[in-house]
Design an enzyme around this catalytic site. Sequence first.
Site, mmCIF file in Angstrom:
data_model
loop_
_atom_site.group_PDB
_atom_site.id
_atom_site.type_symbol
_atom_site.label_atom_id
_atom_site.label_comp_id
_atom_site.label_asym_id
_atom_site.label_seq_id
_atom_site.Cartn_x
_atom_site.Cartn_y
_atom_site.Cartn_z
ATOM 1 N N TYR A 9 -21.766 38.853 91.798
ATOM 2 C CA TYR A 9 -20.607 39.693 91.498
ATOM 3 C C TYR A 9 -19.319 38.965 91.854
ATOM 4 C CZ TYR A 9 -19.903 40.897 96.473
ATOM 5 O OH TYR A 9 -19.649 40.842 97.826
ATOM 6 N N CYS A 10 -18.219 39.380 91.218
ATOM 7 C CA CYS A 10 -16.887 38.863 91.512
ATOM 8 C C CYS A 10 -15.881 39.953 91.167
ATOM 9 C CB CYS A 10 -16.608 37.566 90.749
ATOM 10 S SG CYS A 10 -16.683 37.746 88.947
ATOM 11 N N THR A 11 -14.613 39.619 91.085
ATOM 12 C CA THR A 11 -13.583 40.641 90.888
ATOM 13 C C THR A 11 -13.684 41.336 89.532
ATOM 14 O OG1 THR A 11 -12.094 39.353 92.283
ATOM 15 C CG2 THR A 11 -11.107 41.104 90.964
#
Length: 328
Positions: free
Chosen positions: A178-180
Amino acid sequence: MTQYQTLLYYCYSPIEDGEKFASDHLEFCKSLDLVGRIIVADEGLNGTVSGTVEACKSYMDAIYADGRFNKTEFKIDAVDEPSFIKMHCRYKAEIVHSGLRDPKEIDPNRQTGVHLEPKDFLAMKDQEDVVVLDVRSNYEHNVGHFKNAVTLDIDNFREFPEKIKELEQYRGKKILTYCTGGIKCEKASALLLKEGFEDVYQLHGGIIKYGKEAGGEDFEGQCYVFDNRVTVDVNSVNPSVVSTCFNCGKQTTKMINCANPTCNEHFTQCDECGWEMDGCCSPACKENPNKREYDGTGYYVKVPQPVNIDKISKRKHKNFPPKVSVED
């Protein structure tokens, strides 16, 4: 009634003559009175723009009308004021710097992790055979991350390829990245697959979409964003604070720029230390004769400053990020 919006988006789609596209696109954004930062590369677009509701709608309509960017998914936030001061649109080799000698080694349009919608990510993340992997930089996951997530000691995503060897212990498990907003995961998951990891997934739309569609459940702290807001709340289910003041260690979610313009570093600082230190990260910066006046916000319009060796060394501290734009 909401007057302004901020749009976060990306799209991997080939662009011919990216430099000309960037120049033309900058003028188009200015014609709409948008502000923000956009990276254009031959592989696609990566941007955050902000403006009136009408201007943002016109921008989204134009992106879809182009035809090349129909896969674009805009994450839309209502804001009280535009989230930037100026409009920048720059051409670069990649929309997210992969750190690879040959960036063409991976192509998210050909191979990437399985996209999980927020509700599916929520359902899977706590399973015994699952590892939740944060592919963001230190300053991002220091201020907020998923509960029990594996984080990597990196100052910039370009360091990610070298860190994959540290993940060998998780082979055979399902890797949920996951990331922003999702853009880093496109390349991170592709790199993991290239290195032989088999069950690789990514949170579609990133933390921002997860907050909107799954209430941000079990995301601890706040989400770092690449605009003047700095951090935003995403968890409406079981919110918490995980970041601490760089100076005293007290819990705080406030991130500021050092009032010393030669330093200008970005770090967490509580209000008490902010006033005591005049918005500076260190006593040395506090004594700088060119120190800017601290007004409690810790935000200043950036102006070019001479290179400072002490400043460069400070970036090695995990609370000091390198200078970045959009979602680097």
